[in-house]
Design an enzyme around this catalytic site. Structure first.
Site, PDB file in Angstrom:
ATOM      1  N   LYS A   1       5.942  -5.028   3.459  1.00  0.00           N
ATOM      2  CA  LYS A   1       5.036  -5.426   2.377  1.00  0.00           C
ATOM      3  C   LYS A   1       5.750  -6.158   1.255  1.00  0.00           C
ATOM      4  CE  LYS A   1       1.108  -2.562   3.305  1.00  0.00           C
ATOM      5  NZ  LYS A   1       0.118  -1.604   2.924  1.00  0.00           N
TER       6      LYS A   1
ATOM      7  N   LYS B   1       0.065  -5.272  14.102  1.00  0.00           N
ATOM      8  CA  LYS B   1      -1.018  -4.280  14.028  1.00  0.00           C
ATOM      9  C   LYS B   1      -2.256  -4.875  13.333  1.00  0.00           C
ATOM     10  CE  LYS B   1      -0.575  -1.736   9.740  1.00  0.00           C
ATOM     11  NZ  LYS B   1      -1.012  -0.565   9.044  1.00  0.00           N
TER      12      LYS B   1
ATOM     13  N   LYS C   1      -5.934  -4.629   7.276  1.00  0.00           N
ATOM     14  CA  LYS C   1      -6.909  -5.122   6.291  1.00  0.00           C
ATOM     15  C   LYS C   1      -6.400  -6.377   5.607  1.00  0.00           C
ATOM     16  CE  LYS C   1      -7.925  -0.468   4.650  1.00  0.00           C
ATOM     17  NZ  LYS C   1      -6.719   0.216   4.161  1.00  0.00           N
TER      18      LYS C   1
HETATM   19  N1  AQP Z   1      -3.971  -0.975  13.417  1.00  0.00           N
HETATM   20  C1  AQP Z   1      -4.062   0.332  13.303  1.00  0.00           C
HETATM   21  N2  AQP Z   1      -4.156   1.123  14.402  1.00  0.00           N
HETATM   22  C2  AQP Z   1      -4.271   2.476  14.291  1.00  0.00           C
HETATM   23  N3  AQP Z   1      -4.320   3.114  13.107  1.00  0.00           N
HETATM   24  C3  AQP Z   1      -4.239   2.368  11.982  1.00  0.00           C
HETATM   25  N4  AQP Z   1      -4.267   2.684  10.672  1.00  0.00           N
HETATM   26  C4  AQP Z   1      -4.152   1.547   9.925  1.00  0.00           C
HETATM   27  N5  AQP Z   1      -4.058   0.493  10.737  1.00  0.00           N
HETATM   28  C5  AQP Z   1      -4.110   0.955  12.013  1.00  0.00           C
HETATM   29  C6  AQP Z   1      -4.398   4.038  10.169  1.00  0.00           C
HETATM   30  O1  AQP Z   1      -5.486   4.073   9.279  1.00  0.00           O
HETATM   31  C7  AQP Z   1      -5.214   5.040   8.260  1.00  0.00           C
HETATM   32  C8  AQP Z   1      -5.453   4.449   6.925  1.00  0.00           C
HETATM   33  O2  AQP Z   1      -4.614   3.348   6.687  1.00  0.00           O
HETATM   34  P1  AQP Z   1      -4.449   2.828   5.208  1.00  0.00           P
HETATM   35  O3  AQP Z   1      -5.574   2.006   4.828  1.00  0.00           O
HETATM   36  O4  AQP Z   1      -4.180   3.936   4.299  1.00  0.00           O
HETATM   37  O5  AQP Z   1      -3.109   2.033   5.228  1.00  0.00           O
HETATM   38  P2  AQP Z   1      -2.558   0.928   6.138  1.00  0.00           P
HETATM   39  O6  AQP Z   1      -1.895   1.554   7.310  1.00  0.00           O
HETATM   40  O7  AQP Z   1      -1.675   0.181   5.243  1.00  0.00           O
HETATM   41  O8  AQP Z   1      -3.817   0.077   6.624  1.00  0.00           O
HETATM   42  P3  AQP Z   1      -3.876  -1.463   6.800  1.00  0.00           P
HETATM   43  O9  AQP Z   1      -5.141  -1.831   7.395  1.00  0.00           O
HETATM   44  O10 AQP Z   1      -2.657  -1.963   7.486  1.00  0.00           O
HETATM   45  O11 AQP Z   1      -3.912  -1.964   5.311  1.00  0.00           O
HETATM   46  P4  AQP Z   1      -3.027  -3.046   4.631  1.00  0.00           P
HETATM   47  O12 AQP Z   1      -3.341  -4.305   5.346  1.00  0.00           O
HETATM   48  O13 AQP Z   1      -3.516  -2.983   3.208  1.00  0.00           O
HETATM   49  O14 AQP Z   1      -1.614  -2.621   4.811  1.00  0.00           O
HETATM   50  C9  AQP Z   1      -3.771   5.506   8.463  1.00  0.00           C
HETATM   51  O15 AQP Z   1      -3.802   6.752   9.147  1.00  0.00           O
HETATM   52  C10 AQP Z   1      -3.192   4.456   9.338  1.00  0.00           C
HETATM   53  O16 AQP Z   1      -2.161   4.978  10.153  1.00  0.00           O
END
Ligand code: AQP
Length: 359
Positions: A119, A221, A224
Site C-alpha cells: 500500500k 487479489k 476494492k
Molecule cells: N480477494 C479477496 N479474497 C478473499 N478474501 C478477501 N478479503 C479481502 N479481499 C479478499 C477479506 O475481506 C475481509 C475484509 O477486508 P478489508 O476490507 O478489511 O481489507 P482488505 O483486505 O484491504 O480489502 P480490499 O478489498 O483489498 O481493500 P483495499 O483495496 O482497500 O485494500 C478480510 O478478512 C480480508 O481478508
C-alpha cells in the site's frame, strides 16, 4: 476461568463497495460461524482513514460506506441481535489498547508486513504512521475482546500472526503482574508455564475462496482499490453487470482441465473454478468433475447464472436496508454499547496490568 472462552471477531474496512472476495473470503463465513459461536463483527472505520483522504473519500463518503458495509453484513445474514455489529470508532478502547500495543510491537515486526509495503509502494516516506501501525490496531480490535478465532481471507494471515506475537509478548512481559493480579490463564510458552492474559488467537482461513483474484489478472487479489471496476464483482452490482463482468473475465484459450492439477499455472481458470466452488459449497475438484474439458463459453454462462442467483438477493436486501439510515444507525449504536461493555472489562484489567492508575 481455566481456558479462554471461545469468541469470534472479524471486521471489514468501509473503504468502498464490498466485493465478491470480501463476501466469500470473510462475510459469508461469518454467517456460518454465528450458528455455534458468540460473534462480534465490526466495521473498522478507523482503519479506513490510514491512507490519503483522496483515497478514502472524506467524511461524507466514510459515513456512507460505513452504513453500506453494515447493510451488507445484515443482508448477507448476520444476526445483529444475537451477535454484535458495530463500527469500531464508537468503542474507544480499541484505540486505547492499540497504544499499549504500539509499545509492545517491535519496529522489525511491522517492517516485515507485506500489506504496508504494497500500500505504501515506493513512496514509503510519505505513508501515514497509521498505515504502518495498522496491524497494531487490528491486534487491539481482536484482543480487546480476547477473541479466540478470527475468520479472514488469506491476505490477512500475516497480520494475524503479528496479533499472536503481540499477545505472546504482552503475556510474557507482564506474566508476574498478571499472576499477582490473578488475571491469568496458565499456558505453555516454549518450555515455560506462564500466566497469559491474552489468548493466541487462531485465524480461520480456508476453502476455495480464501483468496479470490482479480477478474482482469489472476495473479492479483480482487480488491476494492483496484482502479478497474471490471476486476471485481461488487455486492451492489446488478444482474447484467455481474454477467458482463464474468463474460469479460480474462481467461486463457484452453478448455477447463480434466483434473485439478491442470489448474496449476492457470491462475485465471483456477480463480473462476474457485469462485464456482465457493458459491456452490463444494471444492475445486467437484467443479472440475462437472466442467472438466468444457470451454469457457460453457463454463462462464453457468458461473454468471450462479453468481446472479446467489448475489442478486443480497444486493436487493442491501438496497432496502441502505435506504433506512435510521435503522442502520440504531444497529450500530446498540452494537457499540454492547461491545463497549466487553471492551472496558478487558481495558480495566490491562490498565491494572500495565500500571496505569484508575478509579
Ligand atoms: N480477494 C479477496 N479474497 C478473499 N478474501 C478477501 N478479503 C479481502 N479481499 C479478499 C477479506 O475481506 C475481509 C475484509 O477486508 P478489508 O476490507 O478489511 O481489507 P482488505 O483486505 O484491504 O480489502 P480490499 O478489498 O483489498 O481493500 P483495499 O483495496 O482497500 O485494500 C478480510 O478478512 C480480508 O481478508
Amino acid at each position: 476461568m481455566s481456558t479462554f472462552e471461545p469468541l469470534v471477531f472479524s471486521g471489514v474496512q468501509p473503504t468502498g463497495n464490498l466485493h465478491l472476495g470480501n463476501y466469500l473470503g470473510a462475510v459469508r463465513r461469518w454467517v456460518a460461524l454465528q450458528e455455534n459461536n458468540n460473534c462480534i463483527y465490526c466495521v473498522v472505520d478507523q482503519h479506513a482513514i490510514t491512507q490519503a483522504v483522496s483515497v478514502w473519500g472524506g467524511p461524507a463518503e466514510l459515513q456512507r460506506n460505513t452504513r453500506e458495509v453494515t447493510a451488507a453484513f445484515l443482508a448477507a445474514g448476520i444476526d445483529a441481535e444475537k451477535h454484535i455489529v458495530f463500527n469500531q470508532s464508537r468503542v474507544r478502547q480499541h484505540a486505547e489498547l492499540a497504544w499499549v500495543f504500539n509499545c509492545i510491537a517491535r519496529m522489525g515486526w511491522l517492517n516485515r508486513m507485506t500489506q504496508f509495503k504494497d500500500k505504501a509502494g515506493k513512496d514509503r516516506e510519505n505513508a501515514s504512521v497509521g498505515l504502518f501501525a495498522y496491524p497494531n490496531l487490528m491486534a487491539a480490535d481482536i484482543l480487546v475482546y480476547r477473541a479466540t478465532h478470527v475468520p479472514v481471507g488469506e491476505d490477512q494471515k500475516q497480520h494475524l500472526e503479528l496479533t499472536r506475537d503481540i499477545a505472546q509478548k504482552f503475556n510474557t512481559d507482564f506474566s508476574d503482574r498478571i499472576a499477582e493480579l490473578g488475571l491469568g490463564i496458565e499456558t505453555q510458552s516454549g518450555d515455560e508455564t506462564i500466566q497469559s492474559f491474552f489468548p493466541l488467537t487462531e485465524p480461520v482461513i480456508g476453502g476455495p475462496a480464501a483468496r479470490v483474484m482479480s477478474l482482469r489478472d489472476g495473479t492479483k487479489k480482487m480488491s476494492k482499490s483496484d482502479p478497474s471496476d471490471l476486476s471485481r464483482i461488487n455486492l451492489t452490482d446488478d444482474e447484467d453487470t455481474i454477467s458482463k463482468k464474468i463474460r469479460k473475465a480474462k481467461t486463457d484459450s484452453e478448455p477447463l482441465p480434466s483434473d485439478i492439477e491442470g489448474l496449476n499455472d492457470r491462475p485465471e481458470a483456477d480463480n473462476l473454478v474457485g469462485i464456482y466452488a465457493a458459491l456452490t459449497d463444494t471444492d475445486k475438484a467437484g467443479v472440475i468433475r462437472d466442467f472438466g474439458g468444457q470451454q469457457f463459453s460453457v463454463f462462464k454462462p453457468a458461473l454468471a447464472d450462479l453468481a446472479v442467483a446467489k448475489l442478486a438477493p443480497i444486493a436487493s436486501e442491501m438496497r432496502r436496508l441502505s435506504a433506512d439510515t435510521a435503522y442502520i444507525d440504531s444497529v450500530l449504536k446498540n452494537g457499540g454499547e454492547r461491545a463497549a461493555i466487553l471492551a472496558e472489562k478487558t481495558m480495566r484489567n490491562v490498565r491494572d496490568i500495565v500500571g496505569f492508575l484508575q478509579d
